[in-house]
Write a protein that holds these residues in place. Structure first.
Motif, PDB file in Angstrom:
ATOM      1  N   GLU A  77      33.539  35.963  42.470  1.00 13.37           N
ATOM      2  CA  GLU A  77      34.505  36.908  41.892  1.00 13.37           C
ATOM      3  C   GLU A  77      35.928  36.555  42.309  1.00 13.37           C
ATOM      4  OE1 GLU A  77      33.068  40.672  43.273  1.00 13.37           O
ATOM      5  OE2 GLU A  77      31.301  40.600  41.977  1.00 13.37           O
ATOM      6  N   ALA A  78      36.115  36.156  43.563  1.00 12.83           N
ATOM      7  CA  ALA A  78      37.448  35.754  44.041  1.00 12.83           C
ATOM      8  C   ALA A  78      37.937  34.530  43.272  1.00 12.83           C
ATOM      9  CB  ALA A  78      37.409  35.474  45.533  1.00 12.83           C
ATOM     10  N   SER A  79      37.038  33.591  43.050  1.00 11.93           N
ATOM     11  CA  SER A  79      37.393  32.389  42.303  1.00 11.93           C
ATOM     12  C   SER A  79      37.746  32.734  40.857  1.00 11.93           C
ATOM     13  CB  SER A  79      36.227  31.396  42.347  1.00 11.93           C
ATOM     14  OG  SER A  79      36.560  30.223  41.670  1.00 11.93           O
ATOM     15  N   GLU A  80      37.001  33.658  40.270  1.00  8.86           N
ATOM     16  CA  GLU A  80      37.270  34.077  38.891  1.00  8.86           C
ATOM     17  C   GLU A  80      38.662  34.706  38.774  1.00  8.86           C
ATOM     18  OE1 GLU A  80      35.273  36.887  35.420  1.00  8.86           O
ATOM     19  OE2 GLU A  80      34.210  36.602  37.306  1.00  8.86           O
ATOM     20  N   LEU A  81      39.033  35.532  39.751  1.00  5.00           N
ATOM     21  CA  LEU A  81      40.367  36.142  39.737  1.00  5.00           C
ATOM     22  C   LEU A  81      41.442  35.071  39.891  1.00  5.00           C
ATOM     23  CD1 LEU A  81      42.335  38.501  39.719  1.00  5.00           C
ATOM     24  CD2 LEU A  81      41.815  38.873  42.145  1.00  5.00           C
ATOM     25  N   GLY A  82      41.245  34.160  40.820  1.00  2.72           N
ATOM     26  CA  GLY A  82      42.213  33.072  41.008  1.00  2.72           C
ATOM     27  C   GLY A  82      42.358  32.209  39.766  1.00  2.72           C
ATOM     28  N   ASP A  83      41.228  31.893  39.136  1.00  9.53           N
ATOM     29  CA  ASP A  83      41.274  31.091  37.911  1.00  9.53           C
ATOM     30  C   ASP A  83      42.005  31.824  36.789  1.00  9.53           C
ATOM     31  OD1 ASP A  83      39.820  29.104  39.183  1.00  9.53           O
ATOM     32  OD2 ASP A  83      37.919  29.591  38.188  1.00  9.53           O
ATOM     33  N   ALA A  84      41.763  33.129  36.670  1.00 10.02           N
ATOM     34  CA  ALA A  84      42.431  33.914  35.623  1.00 10.02           C
ATOM     35  C   ALA A  84      43.940  33.946  35.851  1.00 10.02           C
ATOM     36  CB  ALA A  84      41.858  35.329  35.572  1.00 10.02           C
ATOM     37  N   MET A  85      44.345  34.079  37.110  1.00  7.62           N
ATOM     38  CA  MET A  85      45.779  34.064  37.417  1.00  7.62           C
ATOM     39  C   MET A  85      46.387  32.699  37.097  1.00  7.62           C
ATOM     40  SD  MET A  85      47.075  36.909  38.362  1.00  7.62           S
ATOM     41  CE  MET A  85      48.614  36.266  38.966  1.00  7.62           C
ATOM     42  N   TYR A  86      45.671  31.653  37.463  1.00 12.05           N
ATOM     43  CA  TYR A  86      46.154  30.306  37.173  1.00 12.05           C
ATOM     44  C   TYR A  86      46.309  30.100  35.666  1.00 12.05           C
ATOM     45  CZ  TYR A  86      46.331  25.269  36.690  1.00 12.05           C
ATOM     46  OH  TYR A  86      46.704  23.999  36.338  1.00 12.05           O
ATOM     47  N   GLU A  87      45.320  30.531  34.907  1.00 10.71           N
ATOM     48  CA  GLU A  87      45.373  30.393  33.448  1.00 10.71           C
ATOM     49  C   GLU A  87      46.564  31.153  32.875  1.00 10.71           C
ATOM     50  OE1 GLU A  87      41.578  31.693  31.954  1.00 10.71           O
ATOM     51  OE2 GLU A  87      40.525  30.185  33.142  1.00 10.71           O
ATOM     52  N   LEU A  88      46.830  32.342  33.403  1.00  7.91           N
ATOM     53  CA  LEU A  88      47.963  33.125  32.921  1.00  7.91           C
ATOM     54  C   LEU A  88      49.275  32.398  33.204  1.00  7.91           C
ATOM     55  CD1 LEU A  88      48.898  35.864  31.698  1.00  7.91           C
ATOM     56  CD2 LEU A  88      49.153  36.649  34.060  1.00  7.91           C
ATOM     57  N   ILE A  89      49.433  31.940  34.427  1.00 10.79           N
ATOM     58  CA  ILE A  89      50.677  31.256  34.808  1.00 10.79           C
ATOM     59  C   ILE A  89      50.798  29.931  34.058  1.00 10.79           C
ATOM     60  CG2 ILE A  89      51.864  30.122  36.727  1.00 10.79           C
ATOM     61  CD1 ILE A  89      50.769  32.430  38.490  1.00 10.79           C
ATOM     62  N   GLN A  90      49.710  29.223  33.926  1.00 10.45           N
ATOM     63  CA  GLN A  90      49.721  27.956  33.175  1.00 10.45           C
ATOM     64  C   GLN A  90      50.120  28.204  31.724  1.00 10.45           C
ATOM     65  OE1 GLN A  90      49.173  25.039  34.607  1.00 10.45           O
ATOM     66  NE2 GLN A  90      49.107  23.718  32.822  1.00 10.45           N
ATOM     67  N   GLY A  91      49.617  29.269  31.137  1.00  6.95           N
ATOM     68  CA  GLY A  91      49.954  29.603  29.763  1.00  6.95           C
ATOM     69  C   GLY A  91      51.421  29.947  29.583  1.00  6.95           C
TER      70      GLY A  91
END
Length: 104
Positions: A77-91
């Protein structure tokens, strides 16, 4: 967001951002950028779940992480949150180094 629009961030821009709570910042991004709305909603949900877990007393939280069966889903779950944040910032920022600094 501001940098993408102005190509700079003033002290007033930064001050306005840090005056918002983390969820308000994410909600603002979702509202201002249509392509980020779904990911922003997902991040809010994941973050609320994270807060519900970390609101436990420290001893209970440590015990959960020491239990292998509980630790694995928590780390996922922690990794999923980090990945979602990364995707948002990358976008929002692509490969811009300023946005990379925000992840740290």
């Amino acid at each position: 967001m501001v940098f993408a629009q102005k190509r700079t961030v003033t002290l007033d821009d930064a001050r306005a951002m840090v005056e918002l709570s983390p969820t308000e910042r994410i909600e603002s991004i979702g509202a201002r950028f249509a392509g980020a709305a779904a990911n922003a909603t997902r991040i809010i949900s994941l973050y609320e779940h994270f807060l519900s877990i970390t609101a436990s007393p420290e001893s209970a939280l440590v015990a959960r992480f020491l239990d292998r069966d509980q630790r694995r889903p928590l780390m996922r779950e922690a990794s999923e949150l980090g990945d979602a944040m990364y995707e948002l910032i990358q976008g929002l920022g692509g490969d811009n180094k300023l946005y990379r600094l925000l992840v740290v």
